[in-house]
Design a protein around this motif. Structure first.
Motif, PDB file in Angstrom:
ATOM      1  N   SER A 129      -6.384  -5.889  -2.395  1.00  0.00           N
ATOM      2  CA  SER A 129      -7.443  -5.732  -1.381  1.00  0.00           C
ATOM      3  C   SER A 129      -7.029  -4.744  -0.290  1.00  0.00           C
ATOM      4  O   SER A 129      -7.874  -4.192   0.402  1.00  0.00           O
ATOM      5  CB  SER A 129      -7.775  -7.089  -0.753  1.00  0.00           C
ATOM      6  N   THR A 130      -5.708  -4.498  -0.148  1.00  0.00           N
ATOM      7  CA  THR A 130      -5.255  -3.561   0.894  1.00  0.00           C
ATOM      8  C   THR A 130      -5.414  -2.104   0.454  1.00  0.00           C
ATOM      9  O   THR A 130      -5.213  -1.196   1.250  1.00  0.00           O
ATOM     10  CB  THR A 130      -3.769  -3.806   1.233  1.00  0.00           C
ATOM     11  N   LEU A 131      -5.753  -1.882  -0.816  1.00  0.00           N
ATOM     12  CA  LEU A 131      -5.866  -0.505  -1.324  1.00  0.00           C
ATOM     13  C   LEU A 131      -7.320  -0.048  -1.329  1.00  0.00           C
ATOM     14  O   LEU A 131      -8.231  -0.857  -1.527  1.00  0.00           O
ATOM     15  CB  LEU A 131      -5.343  -0.424  -2.766  1.00  0.00           C
ATOM     16  N   SER A 132      -7.511   1.251  -1.194  1.00  0.00           N
ATOM     17  CA  SER A 132      -8.870   1.785  -1.315  1.00  0.00           C
ATOM     18  C   SER A 132      -9.310   1.710  -2.773  1.00  0.00           C
ATOM     19  O   SER A 132      -8.465   1.696  -3.683  1.00  0.00           O
ATOM     20  CB  SER A 132      -8.893   3.245  -0.860  1.00  0.00           C
ATOM     21  N   TRP A 137      -3.257 -13.777  -8.071  1.00  0.00           N
ATOM     22  CA  TRP A 137      -3.048 -13.169  -6.748  1.00  0.00           C
ATOM     23  C   TRP A 137      -3.471 -11.708  -6.713  1.00  0.00           C
ATOM     24  O   TRP A 137      -3.478 -11.092  -5.656  1.00  0.00           O
ATOM     25  CB  TRP A 137      -1.566 -13.191  -6.369  1.00  0.00           C
ATOM     26  N   GLU A 138      -3.777 -11.146  -7.888  1.00  0.00           N
ATOM     27  CA  GLU A 138      -4.018  -9.701  -7.954  1.00  0.00           C
ATOM     28  C   GLU A 138      -5.003  -9.236  -6.892  1.00  0.00           C
ATOM     29  O   GLU A 138      -4.745  -8.276  -6.179  1.00  0.00           O
ATOM     30  CB  GLU A 138      -4.547  -9.320  -9.340  1.00  0.00           C
ATOM     31  N   SER A 139      -6.141  -9.956  -6.780  1.00  0.00           N
ATOM     32  CA  SER A 139      -7.178  -9.475  -5.858  1.00  0.00           C
ATOM     33  C   SER A 139      -6.675  -9.461  -4.417  1.00  0.00           C
ATOM     34  O   SER A 139      -7.005  -8.560  -3.649  1.00  0.00           O
ATOM     35  CB  SER A 139      -8.454 -10.308  -5.990  1.00  0.00           C
ATOM     36  N   SER A 163       0.828  -1.201   0.000  1.00  0.00           N
ATOM     37  CA  SER A 163       0.000   0.000   0.000  1.00  0.00           C
ATOM     38  C   SER A 163       0.873   1.267   0.000  1.00  0.00           C
ATOM     39  O   SER A 163       0.573   2.239  -0.711  1.00  0.00           O
ATOM     40  CB  SER A 163      -0.918  -0.038   1.217  1.00  0.00           C
ATOM     41  N   ASN A 164       1.969   1.257   0.798  1.00  0.00           N
ATOM     42  CA  ASN A 164       2.916   2.393   0.797  1.00  0.00           C
ATOM     43  C   ASN A 164       3.522   2.588  -0.589  1.00  0.00           C
ATOM     44  O   ASN A 164       3.690   3.720  -1.062  1.00  0.00           O
ATOM     45  CB  ASN A 164       4.063   2.155   1.788  1.00  0.00           C
ATOM     46  N   PHE A 165       3.869   1.469  -1.227  1.00  0.00           N
ATOM     47  CA  PHE A 165       4.478   1.506  -2.570  1.00  0.00           C
ATOM     48  C   PHE A 165       3.520   2.174  -3.564  1.00  0.00           C
ATOM     49  O   PHE A 165       3.902   3.059  -4.339  1.00  0.00           O
ATOM     50  CB  PHE A 165       4.826   0.074  -2.995  1.00  0.00           C
ATOM     51  N   ILE A 166       2.236   1.774  -3.526  1.00  0.00           N
ATOM     52  CA  ILE A 166       1.246   2.356  -4.443  1.00  0.00           C
ATOM     53  C   ILE A 166       1.026   3.839  -4.122  1.00  0.00           C
ATOM     54  O   ILE A 166       0.902   4.667  -5.045  1.00  0.00           O
ATOM     55  CB  ILE A 166      -0.085   1.561  -4.397  1.00  0.00           C
TER      56      ILE A 166
END
Length: 444
Positions: free
Chosen positions: A412-415, A406-408, A331-334
């Motif tokens: 899933s941790t992202l808004s 695995w994408e989902s 999530s930090n990376f995105i």
């Protein structure tokens, strides 16, 4: 007696005068000849200097370049294809084109060049020097129709998307000349076989770089070119000195550089390998931030930890960070990718930079588009199309590949908002290369 002496003195005087006159005449004619030679040389020099300054720009615009076949053909086909059309083209431009072709690779030439016109024997020798005959594998069956059709569809899609206004992205409509030199560093050239490869990190690029090293014979072991791709050590694979890329042309060719790039783009077979853009991001994250990588930790992870993970003073080294179980989350990376400040500081790192920015698919008409999802079939098809499947095989990879299923889990941790923003950032890559919009992820 006295009269005899006087007459002989007169004779001597006359002889001396006539000799000196002859000498003067000879000297004058020799001087005249020297002046003529020097004058001619000076004029030629002037013409050359004038041509170099004024003619060069004219040459870039008007030099005829024969596209040539995409793959080398056996020598006996070679004699009629490339005759310059003297009726339409002034011969001096053809000569200049021949001269430019000499530049293409000092000492080797290229497989798609016109063969020397002297004797059939010589052109066969030259052909063997470019592409040794043993590299041509005889196949009893043609390439499967569905593989040819698949390539046709991928190429057509690229052309349509580049011509279509519904897909817009920065730099889409610029010309090849407008691409800065530093952005051409992903185009690797092999002059020996007439191949250009645009490498995309996290898309089997290590193995394709290995193959390019084998083909260009740039790595010698005991004086013999290395033939086994997997025997090339990893640090050498990514060592820029092993690869001759477009952005190095300036050093070697000076003001001819751009012209030569265009000659090669017309004549050589150009290929690229891509993968689902979101899966590529997961792969980049896993490889650079879930494994110990000092360089990426210092350049990127510390920034992510400070900005998005409430770590004002992150550990100084990657070992210290891993020891304390600290690394940026996916999530930090995105967040880092979506933050406008990131691009203001510097362009995206190549591991997550969009493919359209790395490989310029609207300026370079790729002849072959491979997908990582069909990597082995595509690799076999490509090596066969390049007629080098006798020289090298694509190494089958048993590494821990990121699965698209695995994408989902990862996303899933992202808004939902972040996912949609991310799709916008990578949408041109999805559209250009035929990857479906990941609706299940974007609409959750």
């Amino acid at each position: 007696m006295v009269r005899e002496r006087e007459s002989s003195r007169t004779l001597t005087l006359l002889l001396w005068r006539s000799c000196s006159r002859a000498t003067v005449t000879m000297g004058t004619s020799r001087m005249f000849r020297i002046f003529v030679v020097l004058g001619s040389a000076f004029m030629i020099l002037l013409i050359i200097i004038y041509w170099d300054d004024v003619g060069a720009s004219h040459l870039y615009l008007h030099t005829p370049v024969s596209p040539g076949p995409k793959i080398p053909h056996p020598p006996h086909h070679h004699h009629h294809h490339h005759q310059p059309q003297t009726s339409r083209t002034p011969s001096f431009l053809s000569d200049i084109d021949a001269f430019v072709n000499q530049f293409l690779e000092p000492g080797t030439g290229e497989p798609t060049d016109p063969a020397p016109a002297d004797t059939s024997n010589q052109s066969e020798k030259a052909e063997e020097r470019y592409v040794p005959r043993r590299e041509w594998k005889i196949h009893l069956t043609p390439v499967a129709a569905e593989l040819r059709e698949r390539q046709e569809q991928r190429r057509r899609l690229l052309q349509e998307m580049c011509a279509n206004d519904s897909v817009a992205f920065p730099g889409k409509n610029r010309s090849f000349d407008d691409i800065p030199n530093r952005e051409l560093d992903h185009l690797i050239v092999d002059d020996r076989h007439g191949v250009i490869y645009c490498y995309v990190p996290k898309v089997a690029c290590s193995n394709w770089k290995r193959i390019m090293i084998v083909l260009s014979e740039s790595l010698l072991r005991d004086g013999v070119p290395q033939r086994d791709p997997l025997a090339i050590p990893r640090d050498l694979v990514h060592n820029s000195s092993m690869h001759f890329t477009f952005n190095k042309f300036w050093k070697r060719y000076g003001k001819f550089a751009r012209h030569l790039m265009k000659v090669k783009l017309k004549k050589y077979t150009k290929f690229i390998f891509v993968r689902d853009p979101f899966v590529r991001l997961i792969s980049a994250y896993r490889n650079k931030f879930e494994l110990r990588n000092e360089d990426f930790y210092r350049r990127f992870a510390q920034v992510m930890l400070r900005r998005y993970a409430n770590q004002p003073t992150p550990p100084a080294s990657v070992d210290e960070a891993f020891g304390g179980g600290i690394h940026p989350s996916f999530s930090n990376f995105i967040q880092y990718l979506l933050d406008p400040q990131t691009e203001k500081e510097m362009p995206f790192n190549e591991h997550w930079r969009q493919v359209y920015r790395l490989c310029h698919p609207c300026q370079i008409q790729y002849d072959f588009v491979g997908h990582l999802e069909t990597a082995e079939e595509d690799a076999e098809h490509l090596l066969r199309q390049l007629r080098v499947d006798n020289v090298v095989e694509f190494p089958t990879s048993h590494r821990n590949l990121t699965a698209s299923t695995w994408e989902s889990d990862w996303f899933s941790t992202l808004s939902a908002e972040a996912r949609r923003e991310l799709y916008k950032l990578y949408e041109p890559d999805f559209r250009l290369f035929g990857y479906d919009r990941p609706d299940s992820i974007l609409n959750e």
